[in-house]
Design a protein around this motif. Structure first.
Motif, mmCIF file in Angstrom:
data_model
loop_
_atom_site.group_PDB
_atom_site.id
_atom_site.type_symbol
_atom_site.label_atom_id
_atom_site.label_comp_id
_atom_site.label_asym_id
_atom_site.label_seq_id
_atom_site.Cartn_x
_atom_site.Cartn_y
_atom_site.Cartn_z
ATOM 1 N N PHE A 130 10.228 0.015 -1.176
ATOM 2 C CA PHE A 130 11.028 0.973 -0.418
ATOM 3 C C PHE A 130 10.246 1.515 0.774
ATOM 4 O O PHE A 130 10.773 1.597 1.895
ATOM 5 N N MET A 131 9.002 1.875 0.555
ATOM 6 C CA MET A 131 8.176 2.396 1.643
ATOM 7 C C MET A 131 7.925 1.325 2.703
ATOM 8 O O MET A 131 7.886 1.627 3.899
ATOM 9 N N SER A 135 5.208 1.631 -15.368
ATOM 10 C CA SER A 135 4.605 2.224 -14.175
ATOM 11 C C SER A 135 4.385 1.181 -13.083
ATOM 12 O O SER A 135 4.573 1.479 -11.895
ATOM 13 N N ILE A 170 7.791 0.537 -11.469
ATOM 14 C CA ILE A 170 8.205 1.660 -10.624
ATOM 15 C C ILE A 170 7.375 1.704 -9.345
ATOM 16 O O ILE A 170 7.908 1.914 -8.247
ATOM 17 N N SER A 171 6.068 1.502 -9.448
ATOM 18 C CA SER A 171 5.236 1.522 -8.250
ATOM 19 C C SER A 171 5.564 0.352 -7.323
ATOM 20 O O SER A 171 5.496 0.489 -6.100
ATOM 21 N N LEU A 198 0.110 6.277 -2.124
ATOM 22 C CA LEU A 198 0.989 6.110 -3.289
ATOM 23 C C LEU A 198 0.509 4.983 -4.197
ATOM 24 O O LEU A 198 0.569 5.091 -5.431
ATOM 25 N N VAL A 254 8.705 1.497 -5.447
ATOM 26 C CA VAL A 254 8.370 2.509 -4.439
ATOM 27 C C VAL A 254 7.657 1.852 -3.255
ATOM 28 O O VAL A 254 7.914 2.180 -2.095
ATOM 29 N N THR A 255 6.770 0.896 -3.539
ATOM 30 C CA THR A 255 6.064 0.183 -2.472
ATOM 31 C C THR A 255 7.039 -0.616 -1.611
ATOM 32 O O THR A 255 6.943 -0.597 -0.376
ATOM 33 N N LEU A 257 1.731 5.068 2.197
ATOM 34 C CA LEU A 257 1.960 3.959 1.266
ATOM 35 C C LEU A 257 0.691 3.618 0.500
ATOM 36 O O LEU A 257 0.728 3.432 -0.722
ATOM 37 N N ALA A 266 -0.692 5.374 -8.083
ATOM 38 C CA ALA A 266 -0.090 4.574 -9.154
ATOM 39 C C ALA A 266 -1.164 3.860 -9.972
ATOM 40 O O ALA A 266 -1.104 3.826 -11.207
#
Length: 166
Positions: free
Chosen positions: A89-90, A79, A82-83, A34, A86-87, A31, A38
């Motif tokens: 979700f992780m 961006s 989206i990041s 990622l 993703v954060t 995480l 980003a």
């Protein structure tokens, strides 16, 4: 346009640290990797936007070349969103693995090792495909054509007869 060397060095360090952390077995480190990737990408898009200019508000007296390009700013905002997704979700995955197994590290299990040792041959994917793949077989009209069709058939398939399929 000259490139800011400080931002390039920071981007390189962020990319290097992010890739290093993604290759770790701990989900928390993945995480963090990622997130670093980003942020490095946001800096890259910011650098490609060029120098800061005027706000893109139209007036007749301003030269069009003096305006700032709003596209890199829009890409950075996209961006960031989206990041963030993703954060989130992780973080959900990390919380779930911690709640179930009380560990953050992903380990190999026996099934992973078995899959790694299997050959790449798959009987279903690598099978011989017959010439006619339709479920409605075309039957030859004359006995000569029938003999020719039986001779060109692939092994393991049943010959088709008049009046239907095998």
């Amino acid at each position: 346009m000259s490139i800011n060397l400080t931002l390039l060095i920071i981007m390189g360090v962020l990319y290097a640290c992010g890739i290093y952390l993604i290759l770790e077995r701990s989900l928390t480190r993945v995480l963090l990797g990622l997130m670093l990737l980003a942020n490095a990408t946001n800096l890259l898009i910011l650098c490609t936007g060029g120098y800061a200019g005027l706000a893109p508000l139209f007036t007749k007296d301003t030269n069009p070349g003096d305006y700032n390009d709003p596209l890199p700013q829009a890409l950075i905002l996209t961006s960031i969103v989206i990041s963030f997704a993703v954060t989130a979700f992780m973080l959900g995955i990390i919380y779930r693995t911690w709640a179930l197994a009380r560990q953050d590290e992903i380990q190999d299990d026996l099934e992973d090792r078995r899959v790694a040792k299997t050959p790449s041959f798959d009987a279903e994917d690598d099978a011989i495909v017959p010439l006619e793949t339709s479920e409605f077989a075309v039957t030859p009209a004359s006995p000569d054509e029938r003999a020719k069709a039986d001779a060109t058939e692939t092994p393991g398939t049943a010959p088709t007869k008049e009046g239907g399929s095998a």
